[in-house]
Enzyme design. Structure first.
Site, short mmCIF file in Angstrom:
data_model
loop_
_atom_site.label_atom_id
_atom_site.label_comp_id
_atom_site.label_asym_id
_atom_site.label_seq_id
_atom_site.Cartn_x
_atom_site.Cartn_y
_atom_site.Cartn_z
N LYS A 185 0.73 -1.08 0.04
CA LYS A 185 0.14 0.14 -0.13
C LYS A 185 0.97 1.21 0.11
CE LYS A 185 -4.20 -2.11 1.27
NZ LYS A 185 -5.19 -2.07 2.21
N ARG A 209 -3.39 -10.02 5.34
CA ARG A 209 -3.65 -10.24 3.75
C ARG A 209 -2.50 -9.36 3.02
NH1 ARG A 209 -5.90 -6.96 -0.19
NH2 ARG A 209 -7.32 -7.75 -1.72
N1 PMM Z 1 -7.36 -3.95 0.80
C1 PMM Z 1 -7.67 -3.77 -0.56
C2 PMM Z 1 -8.50 -4.84 -1.01
N2 PMM Z 1 -9.13 -5.50 -0.15
N3 PMM Z 1 -9.82 -6.48 1.95
C3 PMM Z 1 -9.52 -6.43 3.25
N4 PMM Z 1 -10.00 -6.97 4.29
N5 PMM Z 1 -8.40 -5.35 3.98
C4 PMM Z 1 -7.81 -4.54 3.02
O1 PMM Z 1 -6.96 -3.98 3.54
C5 PMM Z 1 -7.95 -4.52 1.65
C6 PMM Z 1 -8.99 -5.54 1.09
C7 PMM Z 1 -6.92 -2.93 -1.59
O2 PMM Z 1 -6.70 -3.75 -2.90
P1 PMM Z 1 -5.62 -4.69 -3.34
O3 PMM Z 1 -6.23 -5.78 -3.39
O4 PMM Z 1 -5.12 -4.04 -4.52
O5 PMM Z 1 -4.54 -4.90 -2.08
#
Ligand code: PMM
Length: 263
Positions: free
Chosen positions: A208, A244
């Site tokens: 991020k 994640r």
């Molecule tokens: N961040 C993204 C997508 N889904 N789900 C959860 N639970 N927590 C997060 O911080 C989160 C998420 C951001 O997008 P990416 O798939 O490109 O990392």
């Protein structure tokens, strides 16, 4: 033990791996590889939530994710569906997903919590204040840990009111969602306020933008993956349930070092 949730994006425009796995067979192979590397959960997403991204709509989202969820669940993997739409959640759970990961915490589509309750799925509720397009306009907090905890408590209560079993609720402070730069670090420092709610915690820091305030504006993806492995260890030390991540191998190794250190 801290669970590793692997990002399996089936999108043309995600933060870091956008477009590489839009083809279902490539996304399935990627998910299998991440599982072989040690992922406990495969988090499949069909719409990017990156700042400024455009929604694709439920039909396209379902078209993207369904073959991927079906194949990975048939392997026996624990599959999570990364969606804020009830219709997508319903299709994904019918295809074998066991977890619904909603970055909006049930706010974007209130029917999502009913689908979770009806199907008996587990839900991860993210802290969110509105769509990515203008989320930074809502990034104002009196005390970020306490404010996020209070808003997440409301989302957990909404899930309970919809009939979701308390053992099936995970909370996520939503790093990067309606939080700019330093606010994300302040939130991570104040994780105890969220842990005090008593639910398992999921954290998503992987690749991020806020990481550049530690690494510099020119940080490469490899540097961000190293930083993510470090945040995974720090989060594990705080007792979070899951992280994640995109680079499963790096976080797996980092968590193995923490285990060895702890003895
Ligand atoms: N961040 C993204 C997508 N889904 N789900 C959860 N639970 N927590 C997060 O911080 C989160 C998420 C951001 O997008 P990416 O798939 O490109 O990392």
């Amino acid at each position: 033990m801290t669970e590793i949730w692997a990002v399996v994006n089936v999108t043309p425009d995600s933060f870091s791996d956008g477009g590489r796995y839009l083809d279902p067979s490539a996304a399935i192979a990627h998910g299998r590889a991440l599982r072989a590397q040690g992922a406990h959960v495969l988090d499949v997403g069909g719409e990017s939530t990156r700042p400024g991204s455009q929604p694709v709509g439920a039909d396209e989202e379902i078209r993207r994710i369904l073959p991927v969820v079906t194949a990975l669940a048939a392997d026996g993997a624990v599959v999570s569906i990364d969606t804020y739409r009830a219709a997508t959640a319903r299709e994904a759970v019918a295809a074998g997903a066991r977890i619904v990961n909603d970055v909006s915490g049930g706010l974007a589509d209130p029917a999502l919590l009913d689908v979770v309750a009806e199907t008996g799925a587990t839900v991860a509720l993210g802290h969110w204040r509105g769509p990515s397009a203008d989320m930074y306009a809502r990034a104002s907090y009196d005390s970020i840990g306490a404010d996020v905890a209070a808003e997440l408590r409301e989302r957990a209560d909404a899930a309970l009111a919809a009939g979701v079993h308390p053992d099936r609720i995970i909370l996520d402070p939503g790093v990067g969602f309606a939080k700019a730069g330093e606010q994300n670090w302040a939130l991570l420092r104040e994780l105890a306020a969220i842990e005090a709610l008593g639910y398992p915690i999921l954290i998503g820091t992987s690749r991020k933008r806020f990481l550049v305030s530690a690494l510099g504006d020119e940080a490469t993806q490899d540097q961000k993956d190293l930083a993510t492995a470090v945040t995974s260890v720090l989060a594990a030390q705080q007792g979070v349930h899951a992280v994640r991540v995109h680079n499963v191998a790096a976080t797996r190794d980092a968590l193995a070092v923490l285990d060895a250190w702890r003895g």
